[in-house]
Design a protein around this motif. Structure first.
Motif, PDB file in Angstrom:
ATOM      1  N   LEU A 283       0.824  -1.200   0.000  1.00 27.45           N
ATOM      2  CA  LEU A 283       0.000   0.000   0.000  1.00 27.45           C
ATOM      3  C   LEU A 283       0.861   1.254   0.000  1.00 27.45           C
ATOM      4  O   LEU A 283       0.479   2.289  -0.549  1.00 27.45           O
ATOM      5  CB  LEU A 283      -0.930  -0.016   1.211  1.00 27.45           C
ATOM      6  N   GLY A 284       2.040   1.148   0.592  1.00 34.29           N
ATOM      7  CA  GLY A 284       2.960   2.285   0.580  1.00 34.29           C
ATOM      8  C   GLY A 284       2.614   3.352   1.600  1.00 34.29           C
ATOM      9  O   GLY A 284       2.696   4.548   1.294  1.00 34.29           O
ATOM     10  N   VAL A 285       2.241   2.955   2.815  1.00 32.40           N
ATOM     11  CA  VAL A 285       1.903   3.904   3.878  1.00 32.40           C
ATOM     12  C   VAL A 285       2.434   3.391   5.213  1.00 32.40           C
ATOM     13  O   VAL A 285       2.676   2.195   5.381  1.00 32.40           O
ATOM     14  CB  VAL A 285       0.379   4.125   3.998  1.00 32.40           C
ATOM     15  N   SER A 286       2.617   4.316   6.136  1.00 30.67           N
ATOM     16  CA  SER A 286       2.837   3.971   7.539  1.00 30.67           C
ATOM     17  C   SER A 286       1.523   4.225   8.269  1.00 30.67           C
ATOM     18  O   SER A 286       0.897   5.277   8.059  1.00 30.67           O
ATOM     19  CB  SER A 286       3.955   4.820   8.141  1.00 30.67           C
ATOM     20  N   LEU A 287       1.119   3.282   9.101  1.00 31.03           N
ATOM     21  CA  LEU A 287      -0.194   3.353   9.739  1.00 31.03           C
ATOM     22  C   LEU A 287      -0.068   3.435  11.254  1.00 31.03           C
ATOM     23  O   LEU A 287       0.913   2.969  11.834  1.00 31.03           O
ATOM     24  CB  LEU A 287      -1.023   2.121   9.364  1.00 31.03           C
ATOM     25  N   GLN A 288      -1.070   4.014  11.874  1.00 31.78           N
ATOM     26  CA  GLN A 288      -1.112   4.112  13.322  1.00 31.78           C
ATOM     27  C   GLN A 288      -2.525   3.823  13.796  1.00 31.78           C
ATOM     28  O   GLN A 288      -3.494   4.394  13.294  1.00 31.78           O
ATOM     29  CB  GLN A 288      -0.703   5.520  13.770  1.00 31.78           C
ATOM     30  N   GLU A 289      -2.640   2.927  14.768  1.00 31.87           N
ATOM     31  CA  GLU A 289      -3.942   2.641  15.362  1.00 31.87           C
ATOM     32  C   GLU A 289      -4.236   3.625  16.479  1.00 31.87           C
ATOM     33  O   GLU A 289      -3.422   3.815  17.387  1.00 31.87           O
ATOM     34  CB  GLU A 289      -3.978   1.215  15.921  1.00 31.87           C
ATOM     35  N   MET A 290      -5.389   4.252  16.397  1.00 31.94           N
ATOM     36  CA  MET A 290      -5.871   5.130  17.461  1.00 31.94           C
ATOM     37  C   MET A 290      -7.122   4.502  18.068  1.00 31.94           C
ATOM     38  O   MET A 290      -7.625   3.490  17.584  1.00 31.94           O
ATOM     39  CB  MET A 290      -6.201   6.524  16.901  1.00 31.94           C
ATOM     40  N   ASN A 291      -7.625   5.118  19.121  1.00 28.53           N
ATOM     41  CA  ASN A 291      -8.822   4.590  19.770  1.00 28.53           C
ATOM     42  C   ASN A 291     -10.024   4.566  18.829  1.00 28.53           C
ATOM     43  O   ASN A 291     -10.908   3.720  18.957  1.00 28.53           O
ATOM     44  CB  ASN A 291      -9.166   5.418  21.008  1.00 28.53           C
ATOM     45  N   GLY A 293      -9.819   4.430  15.360  1.00 28.46           N
ATOM     46  CA  GLY A 293      -9.592   3.893  14.021  1.00 28.46           C
ATOM     47  C   GLY A 293      -8.133   3.877  13.603  1.00 28.46           C
ATOM     48  O   GLY A 293      -7.226   4.076  14.416  1.00 28.46           O
ATOM     49  N   ILE A 294      -7.925   3.648  12.297  1.00 24.99           N
ATOM     50  CA  ILE A 294      -6.580   3.547  11.722  1.00 24.99           C
ATOM     51  C   ILE A 294      -6.293   4.803  10.915  1.00 24.99           C
ATOM     52  O   ILE A 294      -7.095   5.200  10.062  1.00 24.99           O
ATOM     53  CB  ILE A 294      -6.467   2.318  10.798  1.00 24.99           C
ATOM     54  N   TYR A 295      -5.130   5.398  11.159  1.00 23.77           N
ATOM     55  CA  TYR A 295      -4.766   6.629  10.461  1.00 23.77           C
ATOM     56  C   TYR A 295      -3.482   6.435   9.654  1.00 23.77           C
ATOM     57  O   TYR A 295      -2.580   5.688  10.060  1.00 23.77           O
ATOM     58  CB  TYR A 295      -4.575   7.775  11.449  1.00 23.77           C
ATOM     59  N   ILE A 316      -8.657   5.492   7.647  1.00 18.71           N
ATOM     60  CA  ILE A 316      -9.121   4.423   6.759  1.00 18.71           C
ATOM     61  C   ILE A 316     -10.375   3.785   7.351  1.00 18.71           C
ATOM     62  O   ILE A 316     -10.380   3.312   8.490  1.00 18.71           O
ATOM     63  CB  ILE A 316      -8.027   3.364   6.558  1.00 18.71           C
ATOM     64  N   LEU A 317     -11.433   3.774   6.566  1.00 22.23           N
ATOM     65  CA  LEU A 317     -12.708   3.204   7.012  1.00 22.23           C
ATOM     66  C   LEU A 317     -12.931   1.796   6.465  1.00 22.23           C
ATOM     67  O   LEU A 317     -13.420   0.917   7.174  1.00 22.23           O
ATOM     68  CB  LEU A 317     -13.862   4.123   6.584  1.00 22.23           C
ATOM     69  N   SER A 318     -12.601   1.608   5.181  1.00 23.59           N
ATOM     70  CA  SER A 318     -12.813   0.287   4.572  1.00 23.59           C
ATOM     71  C   SER A 318     -11.779   0.044   3.484  1.00 23.59           C
ATOM     72  O   SER A 318     -11.197   0.983   2.926  1.00 23.59           O
ATOM     73  CB  SER A 318     -14.226   0.170   3.989  1.00 23.59           C
ATOM     74  N   GLY A 321     -14.177  -2.970   0.247  1.00 22.34           N
ATOM     75  CA  GLY A 321     -15.529  -3.232   0.712  1.00 22.34           C
ATOM     76  C   GLY A 321     -15.631  -3.807   2.100  1.00 22.34           C
ATOM     77  O   GLY A 321     -16.739  -4.055   2.590  1.00 22.34           O
ATOM     78  N   HIS A 322     -14.490  -4.017   2.777  1.00 15.78           N
ATOM     79  CA  HIS A 322     -14.487  -4.594   4.124  1.00 15.78           C
ATOM     80  C   HIS A 322     -14.124  -3.512   5.132  1.00 15.78           C
ATOM     81  O   HIS A 322     -13.084  -2.855   4.998  1.00 15.78           O
ATOM     82  CB  HIS A 322     -13.482  -5.742   4.234  1.00 15.78           C
ATOM     83  N   GLU A 323     -14.968  -3.320   6.136  1.00 16.56           N
ATOM     84  CA  GLU A 323     -14.617  -2.405   7.204  1.00 16.56           C
ATOM     85  C   GLU A 323     -13.390  -2.943   7.939  1.00 16.56           C
ATOM     86  O   GLU A 323     -13.294  -4.132   8.228  1.00 16.56           O
ATOM     87  CB  GLU A 323     -15.778  -2.245   8.181  1.00 16.56           C
ATOM     88  N   VAL A 324     -12.452  -2.059   8.236  1.00 16.74           N
ATOM     89  CA  VAL A 324     -11.229  -2.472   8.924  1.00 16.74           C
ATOM     90  C   VAL A 324     -11.106  -1.688  10.220  1.00 16.74           C
ATOM     91  O   VAL A 324     -11.299  -0.474  10.244  1.00 16.74           O
ATOM     92  CB  VAL A 324      -9.986  -2.269   8.037  1.00 16.74           C
ATOM     93  N   ASP A 325     -10.797  -2.394  11.297  1.00 13.69           N
ATOM     94  CA  ASP A 325     -10.709  -1.746  12.601  1.00 13.69           C
ATOM     95  C   ASP A 325      -9.349  -1.924  13.256  1.00 13.69           C
ATOM     96  O   ASP A 325      -9.153  -1.557  14.415  1.00 13.69           O
ATOM     97  CB  ASP A 325     -11.797  -2.263  13.539  1.00 13.69           C
ATOM     98  N   SER A 326      -8.397  -2.527  12.511  1.00 13.76           N
ATOM     99  CA  SER A 326      -7.048  -2.696  13.048  1.00 13.76           C
ATOM    100  C   SER A 326      -6.069  -2.795  11.890  1.00 13.76           C
ATOM    101  O   SER A 326      -6.445  -3.116  10.755  1.00 13.76           O
ATOM    102  CB  SER A 326      -6.950  -3.951  13.921  1.00 13.76           C
ATOM    103  N   VAL A 327      -4.807  -2.512  12.190  1.00 11.58           N
ATOM    104  CA  VAL A 327      -3.760  -2.636  11.173  1.00 11.58           C
ATOM    105  C   VAL A 327      -3.653  -4.087  10.713  1.00 11.58           C
ATOM    106  O   VAL A 327      -3.484  -4.367   9.521  1.00 11.58           O
ATOM    107  CB  VAL A 327      -2.415  -2.130  11.723  1.00 11.58           C
ATOM    108  N   ALA A 328      -3.756  -5.010  11.652  1.00 10.80           N
ATOM    109  CA  ALA A 328      -3.669  -6.427  11.306  1.00 10.80           C
ATOM    110  C   ALA A 328      -4.773  -6.821  10.331  1.00 10.80           C
ATOM    111  O   ALA A 328      -4.545  -7.568   9.374  1.00 10.80           O
ATOM    112  CB  ALA A 328      -3.746  -7.281  12.566  1.00 10.80           C
ATOM    113  N   HIS A 329      -5.987  -6.320  10.563  1.00  7.84           N
ATOM    114  CA  HIS A 329      -7.111  -6.634   9.685  1.00  7.84           C
ATOM    115  C   HIS A 329      -6.875  -6.069   8.289  1.00  7.84           C
ATOM    116  O   HIS A 329      -7.155  -6.719   7.283  1.00  7.84           O
ATOM    117  CB  HIS A 329      -8.407  -6.089  10.283  1.00  7.84           C
TER     118      HIS A 329
END
Length: 366
Positions: A283-291, A293-295, A316-318, A321-329
């Motif tokens: 994807l080419g991004v660095s991600l951070q989990e917050m309370n 969602g994922i930013y 990131i919301l989806s 088509g899949h809602e994502v609630d963690s970096v792992a997901h």
């Protein structure tokens, strides 16, 4: 009560001699039944050899029907030379008082070729400035890092050697729950060649390790620190997994995990050829989990996300088509795609929802 244990029937009018004869016949028949039973008991306690070559003994007690492996020494003797001990040294940055210091680590590895290519875990060699290998016969080698893949926790190292004994790869896709499992490794970093046995407790376990969702084999063979990178073998001595994790919460035992070898083959080949996995989309991004969602914290120049117009600060919301609630997901969904796939992503930016189409690119396409 079977026919041999039924008392013989006589007419009411019978002499004492007939009764004695009847009792004698009953005794003889009972003895025959007992003898037959003893033969059956002897037969069920004889060791039998399965197609895999492991001797098993079936207990004679019908109440338990217990089947236990009594000897895997032949298998162990055959495969133990394919497993090595690994020790590492890393430079770790300390605080301002102590500065940098050298830390030591230990793990295990499995020989994959006679000329010195060895499989281990990424977390065993990650950040190491030096890697040493000790084979089962006590020979020590300096090793160099060939390639690593944090997503699968696999790595390949190389020693300058010839005529090493490589492991024979099995097919982990054919495993069944209850299949025999033999783990060989270097627990505690000082007990090289340790063998533990058990079974395959479960297949396709989804385990999250360092924000990476991995699909692993589960075994109850004893796994301890230092076993990482070692081999999990079947009853025929075929390599079926690379040990990489243990559930270590207090009071929990018998929960070890291994990377299925059939899933690892392509990754290992790419590590040898390219030093990294280049066929996997990024994807080419660095991600951070917050309370909430994922930013996206950083966007790599020239990457998939950058070309799609994604920006730092997007939530990131989806994904596809899949809602994502963690970096792992999110990473789990990403691994379902190939380079060139176009994936729809929904993000929140400045309080508004935005949908973008992302064309998946690989590592060498950035």
């Amino acid at each position: 009560m079977n026919q041999y244990n039924q008392p013989p029937r006589f007419r009411q009018k019978s002499s004492a001699g007939k009764w004695i004869l009847g009792l004698l016949c009953a005794a003889l028949l009972g003895g025959a039944a007992g003898y037959g039973g003893s033969l059956l008991a002897m037969k069920t306690t004889e060791p039998s050899k399965s197609q895999s070559g492991v001797n098993i003994t079936q207990g004679s007690s019908p109440a338990t029907g217990r089947v236990e492996a009594v000897d895997v020494s032949d298998v162990v003797n055959a495969v133990r030379p394919t497993v090595v001990e690994i020790t590492t040294e890393s430079v770790t940055s300390g605080n301002s008082l102590f500065g940098q210091y050298v830390s030591q680590g230990a793990g295990s590895g499995v020989i994959m070729s006679s000329d010195g290519y060895i499989i281990t875990n990424n977390h065993v060699v990650e950040g190491a400035r030096s890697i040493a290998v000790r084979t089962a016969d006590g020979t020590e080698y300096d090793a160099k890092l060939v390639g690593t893949d944090p997503s699968t926790d696999l790595a390949v190292i190389k020693v300058d050697a010839q005529d090493l004994q490589p492991a024979t790869f099995g097919n982990s896709n054919d495993l069944k729950v209850g299949s025999a499992a033999i783990a060989i490794g270097n627990p505690l970093g000082s007990l090289g060649g340790t063998v533990t046995t058990g079974i395959i407790s479960a297949l396709d376990r989804e385990i999250v390790i360092d924000n990476e969702t991995m699909v692993l084999l589960q075994t109850d063979a004893a796994i301890n620190p230092g076993n990482s990178g070692g081999g999990l073998f079947d009853a025929s001595g075929n390599l079926i997994g690379i040990v990489n994790a243990k559930q270590s919460a207090s009071g929990i035992e018998g929960l070890g995990f291994a990377i299925p070898i059939s899933d690892a083959v392509d990754v290992l080949q790419e590590l040898i050829e390219n030093g990294a996995v280049t066929s996997r989309p990024l994807l080419g991004v660095s991600l951070q989990e917050m309370n909430d969602g994922i930013y996206i914290m950083q966007v790599s120049e020239g990457g998939s996300a950058a070309e799609a117009g994604l920006q730092t600060g997007d939530k990131i919301l989806s994904f596809d088509g899949h809602e994502v609630d963690s970096v792992a997901h999110l990473k789990q969904q990403l691994r379902k795609h190939r380079i060139g796939d176009v994936v729809s992503m929904e993000v929140e930016r400045d309080g508004r929802t935005k949908t973008v189409d992302v064309t998946m690119k690989g590592q060498d396409q950035r």
